[in-house]
Design a protein around this motif. Sequence first.
Motif, PDB file in Angstrom:
ATOM      1  N   LEU A 175       4.862   7.321  33.922  1.00  0.00           N
ATOM      2  CA  LEU A 175       5.191   8.730  33.753  1.00  0.00           C
ATOM      3  C   LEU A 175       5.247   9.138  32.284  1.00  0.00           C
ATOM      4  O   LEU A 175       4.687  10.168  31.879  1.00  0.00           O
ATOM      5  CB  LEU A 175       6.524   9.063  34.443  1.00  0.00           C
ATOM      6  N   ASN A 176       5.914   8.326  31.470  1.00  0.00           N
ATOM      7  CA  ASN A 176       6.045   8.711  30.064  1.00  0.00           C
ATOM      8  C   ASN A 176       4.690   8.754  29.363  1.00  0.00           C
ATOM      9  O   ASN A 176       4.463   9.595  28.487  1.00  0.00           O
ATOM     10  CB  ASN A 176       7.004   7.767  29.339  1.00  0.00           C
ATOM     11  N   LEU A 208       3.114  12.002  30.310  1.00  0.00           N
ATOM     12  CA  LEU A 208       3.748  13.113  29.588  1.00  0.00           C
ATOM     13  C   LEU A 208       3.271  13.164  28.143  1.00  0.00           C
ATOM     14  O   LEU A 208       3.033  14.242  27.588  1.00  0.00           O
ATOM     15  CB  LEU A 208       5.278  12.966  29.641  1.00  0.00           C
ATOM     16  N   GLN A 209       3.101  11.981  27.543  1.00  0.00           N
ATOM     17  CA  GLN A 209       2.622  11.944  26.164  1.00  0.00           C
ATOM     18  C   GLN A 209       1.181  12.460  26.077  1.00  0.00           C
ATOM     19  O   GLN A 209       0.844  13.262  25.206  1.00  0.00           O
ATOM     20  CB  GLN A 209       2.698  10.515  25.617  1.00  0.00           C
ATOM     21  N   ALA A 219       1.141  16.161  26.364  1.00  0.00           N
ATOM     22  CA  ALA A 219       1.651  16.819  25.152  1.00  0.00           C
ATOM     23  C   ALA A 219       0.581  16.863  24.074  1.00  0.00           C
ATOM     24  O   ALA A 219       0.446  17.854  23.349  1.00  0.00           O
ATOM     25  CB  ALA A 219       2.901  16.097  24.650  1.00  0.00           C
ATOM     26  N   PRO A 249       3.373  16.375  39.665  1.00  0.00           N
ATOM     27  CA  PRO A 249       4.747  15.872  39.498  1.00  0.00           C
ATOM     28  C   PRO A 249       5.092  14.621  40.292  1.00  0.00           C
ATOM     29  O   PRO A 249       6.138  14.034  40.047  1.00  0.00           O
ATOM     30  CB  PRO A 249       5.605  17.063  39.947  1.00  0.00           C
ATOM     31  N   GLU A 250       4.276  14.216  41.244  1.00  0.00           N
ATOM     32  CA  GLU A 250       4.663  13.073  42.085  1.00  0.00           C
ATOM     33  C   GLU A 250       3.587  12.005  42.101  1.00  0.00           C
ATOM     34  O   GLU A 250       2.395  12.309  42.121  1.00  0.00           O
ATOM     35  CB  GLU A 250       4.917  13.552  43.517  1.00  0.00           C
ATOM     36  N   GLN A 283      10.878  16.946  44.432  1.00  0.00           N
ATOM     37  CA  GLN A 283      12.167  16.517  43.878  1.00  0.00           C
ATOM     38  C   GLN A 283      11.950  15.561  42.719  1.00  0.00           C
ATOM     39  O   GLN A 283      12.874  14.905  42.257  1.00  0.00           O
ATOM     40  CB  GLN A 283      12.990  15.837  44.981  1.00  0.00           C
ATOM     41  N   SER A 284      10.718  15.503  42.254  1.00  0.00           N
ATOM     42  CA  SER A 284      10.350  14.499  41.259  1.00  0.00           C
ATOM     43  C   SER A 284      11.016  14.706  39.908  1.00  0.00           C
ATOM     44  O   SER A 284      11.234  15.830  39.456  1.00  0.00           O
ATOM     45  CB  SER A 284       8.831  14.529  41.066  1.00  0.00           C
ATOM     46  N   VAL A 285      11.299  13.575  39.272  1.00  0.00           N
ATOM     47  CA  VAL A 285      11.846  13.599  37.916  1.00  0.00           C
ATOM     48  C   VAL A 285      10.835  14.226  36.950  1.00  0.00           C
ATOM     49  O   VAL A 285      11.216  14.813  35.937  1.00  0.00           O
ATOM     50  CB  VAL A 285      12.255  12.180  37.466  1.00  0.00           C
ATOM     51  N   ALA A 286       9.551  14.118  37.265  1.00  0.00           N
ATOM     52  CA  ALA A 286       8.533  14.687  36.370  1.00  0.00           C
ATOM     53  C   ALA A 286       8.732  16.191  36.224  1.00  0.00           C
ATOM     54  O   ALA A 286       8.615  16.742  35.126  1.00  0.00           O
ATOM     55  CB  ALA A 286       7.129  14.387  36.903  1.00  0.00           C
ATOM     56  N   ALA A 287       9.049  16.856  37.328  1.00  0.00           N
ATOM     57  CA  ALA A 287       9.282  18.302  37.264  1.00  0.00           C
ATOM     58  C   ALA A 287      10.584  18.605  36.524  1.00  0.00           C
ATOM     59  O   ALA A 287      10.698  19.610  35.816  1.00  0.00           O
ATOM     60  CB  ALA A 287       9.311  18.900  38.671  1.00  0.00           C
ATOM     61  N   ILE A 338      11.807  16.796  34.060  1.00  0.00           N
ATOM     62  CA  ILE A 338      11.534  16.608  32.629  1.00  0.00           C
ATOM     63  C   ILE A 338      10.727  17.780  32.090  1.00  0.00           C
ATOM     64  O   ILE A 338      10.937  18.249  30.974  1.00  0.00           O
ATOM     65  CB  ILE A 338      10.769  15.289  32.391  1.00  0.00           C
ATOM     66  N   GLU A 339       9.804  18.263  32.903  1.00  0.00           N
ATOM     67  CA  GLU A 339       8.922  19.321  32.416  1.00  0.00           C
ATOM     68  C   GLU A 339       9.691  20.612  32.078  1.00  0.00           C
ATOM     69  O   GLU A 339       9.293  21.356  31.181  1.00  0.00           O
ATOM     70  CB  GLU A 339       7.836  19.631  33.448  1.00  0.00           C
ATOM     71  N   LEU A 394      10.875  20.556  28.680  1.00  0.00           N
ATOM     72  CA  LEU A 394       9.663  20.528  27.845  1.00  0.00           C
ATOM     73  C   LEU A 394       9.134  21.942  27.641  1.00  0.00           C
ATOM     74  O   LEU A 394       8.726  22.328  26.544  1.00  0.00           O
ATOM     75  CB  LEU A 394       8.555  19.695  28.510  1.00  0.00           C
ATOM     76  N   GLU A 423      14.175   9.821  28.043  1.00  0.00           N
ATOM     77  CA  GLU A 423      12.979   9.024  27.692  1.00  0.00           C
ATOM     78  C   GLU A 423      11.701   9.854  27.812  1.00  0.00           C
ATOM     79  O   GLU A 423      10.815   9.788  26.959  1.00  0.00           O
ATOM     80  CB  GLU A 423      12.882   7.801  28.606  1.00  0.00           C
ATOM     81  N   GLY A 424      11.606  10.609  28.884  1.00  0.00           N
ATOM     82  CA  GLY A 424      10.409  11.425  29.099  1.00  0.00           C
ATOM     83  C   GLY A 424      10.241  12.466  28.006  1.00  0.00           C
ATOM     84  O   GLY A 424       9.131  12.695  27.513  1.00  0.00           O
ATOM     85  N   ALA A 463       8.993  10.765  24.933  1.00  0.00           N
ATOM     86  CA  ALA A 463       7.576  10.411  25.066  1.00  0.00           C
ATOM     87  C   ALA A 463       6.685  11.627  24.829  1.00  0.00           C
ATOM     88  O   ALA A 463       5.598  11.529  24.256  1.00  0.00           O
ATOM     89  CB  ALA A 463       7.298   9.833  26.455  1.00  0.00           C
ATOM     90  N   ALA A 464       7.145  12.788  25.239  1.00  0.00           N
ATOM     91  CA  ALA A 464       6.357  14.008  25.074  1.00  0.00           C
ATOM     92  C   ALA A 464       6.548  14.637  23.701  1.00  0.00           C
ATOM     93  O   ALA A 464       6.061  15.736  23.445  1.00  0.00           O
ATOM     94  CB  ALA A 464       6.708  15.014  26.164  1.00  0.00           C
TER      95      ALA A 464
END
Lengths: 445, 445
Positions: A358-359, A362-363, A366, A379-380, B134-138, B140-141, B144, B256-257, B260-261
Amino acid sequence: MSLITPRTLRGFRDYLPEVMMPRERCMEIAREVFRSFGFAPIDTPALEYLEVLTGKGSDETDRQLYQFTDQGNRQVGMRFDLTVPFARFAAQHINELGTPFKRYHIAPVWRGEKSQAGRYREFIQCDFDTIGTQSVAADIETPLVIHSLMLALGFEAFKIHINDRRVLTGLLEHLGIAEHSVLVLRALDKLAKIGADKVAQEMQDTAGVSESQARAVLALAEIDVDADDLYAQLSKITGENATAALGIERLQQMREGLAAAGVPASRVKLDLTIARGLDYYTGVIFETFLDALPSIGSVCSGGRYDNLAELFTKQHLPGVGASLGLDRLLAAMEQLEMLPQVRTPAPVFIPYFDKGQLNAYLQLAAIVRAAGIGVEVFPEPKKLGQQLKYADGRGFTLALIAGNQEFEAGTCQVKDLRDKSTTDVQWSADQPEPLLDAIRSKLKS
Amino acid sequence: MSLITPRTLRGFRDYLPEVMMPRERCMEIAREVFRSFGFAPIDTPALEYLEVLTGKGSDETDRQLYQFTDQGNRQVGMRFDLTVPFARFAAQHINELGTPFKRYHIAPVWRGEKSQAGRYREFIQCDFDTIGTQSVAADIETPLVIHSLMLALGFEAFKIHINDRRVLTGLLEHLGIAEHSVLVLRALDKLAKIGADKVAQEMQDTAGVSESQARAVLALAEIDVDADDLYAQLSKITGENATAALGIERLQQMREGLAAAGVPASRVKLDLTIARGLDYYTGVIFETFLDALPSIGSVCSGGRYDNLAELFTKQHLPGVGASLGLDRLLAAMEQLEMLPQVRTPAPVFIPYFDKGQLNAYLQLAAIVRAAGIGVEVFPEPKKLGQQLKYADGRGFTLALIAGNQEFEAGTCQVKDLRDKSTTDVQWSADQPEPLLDAIRSKLKS
């Protein structure tokens, strides 16, 4: 718990992304064009005192007005156009604003009309006006703005029809039927639609003019506006009426000014028969037609008026302006296949299929975004195929595909979602240029 | 004829150009940032069926609702936020939209609040959300996007405070005071404003918790969120509550995310004491504070919620999003002198003082405009001094000064209206580059 039915009111509509994106783009283009001529944005409240709104349009607008009593027991209404609020605004602030004052206003208005196909109770108006001057320069500038707007929106084949109400007024004065002008002009406005014979009949039936008077008005259509002897032709039917002569003089100044500013003659048509029906115009008037879709009607219309704010102030505020028909233009653009079929505002898609990375995704996103390129990360961590199906459905152009191995090797697959071609690119966070170049070059193609 | 007093309703306001220009600019920047992450625009009607709007906020929002019976005898209301219409919209269209669905919506809302300084009855909301995941990616975004928004708006010194409601929920569960969470969290939200002692007192007074329970909640503020033993510290007060542990885990993933971004650690603060009061958040929550103006409050807030559209559909639509506080940000920008003091959107002014040269002025303006530079031509051939005074008042940067002689000689004076310096440039319609270069170079300086 019983559910509430999710629905919009009759005559209202939701805008989904594929419809809202081109709308937003058109409004942005309009803003840019208005600003490039020095028109400044204003906004006014959706709600006004009822007395500000009533009796300004017709009985019909009064009936259509959304009105109610608010919590403070005030009679209020939702604006039904942007002209009445602008008149109130100008009267209230003109000393602070100074003249000439050039403003644009893009905002929704509401009319509780009878529901019918293609008519909505909420729609956007997109107006620009110059007030506080009677100068020909402001008259010329109005079709200049229309011309720039149409080009910026992507239209090339269109014609701006220009008339001056004084030509019509002068002719009606000369014919002694000035008191019937509303009904005569309302009939004349139908010329393109129903033809000369029916217009002549309507003038006789509704305005009670004679057949020869009706035919004299219709003779305007026969004048060759491009000929050198325009004045002479006009004099034959207006008998040297001074008002009509002023109108013709202004039209010739306009034609010269538009040519000087680089507007091709093919996009300008002096049209002595447009009247803009019941409107309050007193000088130049404009309508704009698409060559490919004349039947859709005028997509940008306006004109000069005598006194914007006379109901609110004794200060005399003449002006000139026009209104872009956003809904009509968008309908035309759709019909002419000028709209891209996408449902995402970002061109690049990054599938997130390697759960542990994931990171890294995201990088990567960006870095691409920092280069000014829009990018969405799914996102999933679903299956790649499923994510690419989503990307196709949304209309993304490119996908950047990388998993654990690619991130370790410093590579990335750039996949063109249109033709499914792929390119592998070497990149790193410190040296992203090869990747960015590959993305840019594919987006351009 | 008696005049109608031009006035706006109490709690409503007109936006004049100098105020509207930065507002419009901020909204444009927000749109660009949202799009660069793949958020797509939508719009919904200002009016909704009353049943869609009532009972969704608090009793207070119901009281503040502008509601009435329309011409078709329907009970309708004006939207008081963009979240309830989005819930209705999502329930109605989700099958067509698909998930995940990312939208932004920038539009006015109306609340008949008691009038007070700085509170308006009509204001713009500026929301973005990702639903259907429900993702952590969303999760984090969301910060961001906030980070990119703030930078794009010109802010550098700000902090995004991040918490996860589950840390609070878990702690209250562990303390056996979960049923008092609303009142406890409402008190906790005041920590920055009134200090720990008063918060502890309020918790005891309003929620009826014991002093030791109140102090245990306040111990969250003492945790060193940057230390390696974060879990251990937390366990001391939450007794290894599983919900709280999930919250902490998510917060660490977020940190962390974000790193990374490319978000600097200095702009992110894990803050276990923010609670976002009565809101419906269930996971991560965000607030954004300006270093220079912390007292203005959070300028961008949001969080994760369980189920957006549960009142309208059985489909489960979890989501995460935030709302940009446009009015607050603009107030901050004004206070920090980040707003240019101009009343014109065009930088260049052409005085029209030689009456016979209107077409030449129009041509000159068209040439400058074609180069992408906004330019206004004064519409009347008044005295040069009077026109330059107008230009100064409006805040134009440059004036292009030419009369009959200059047009014949193919020259033009480029006058900098800031320092009054002038440069004479040779140009022609075929070779405008020297003039355009002079304009560009002065505009840059």
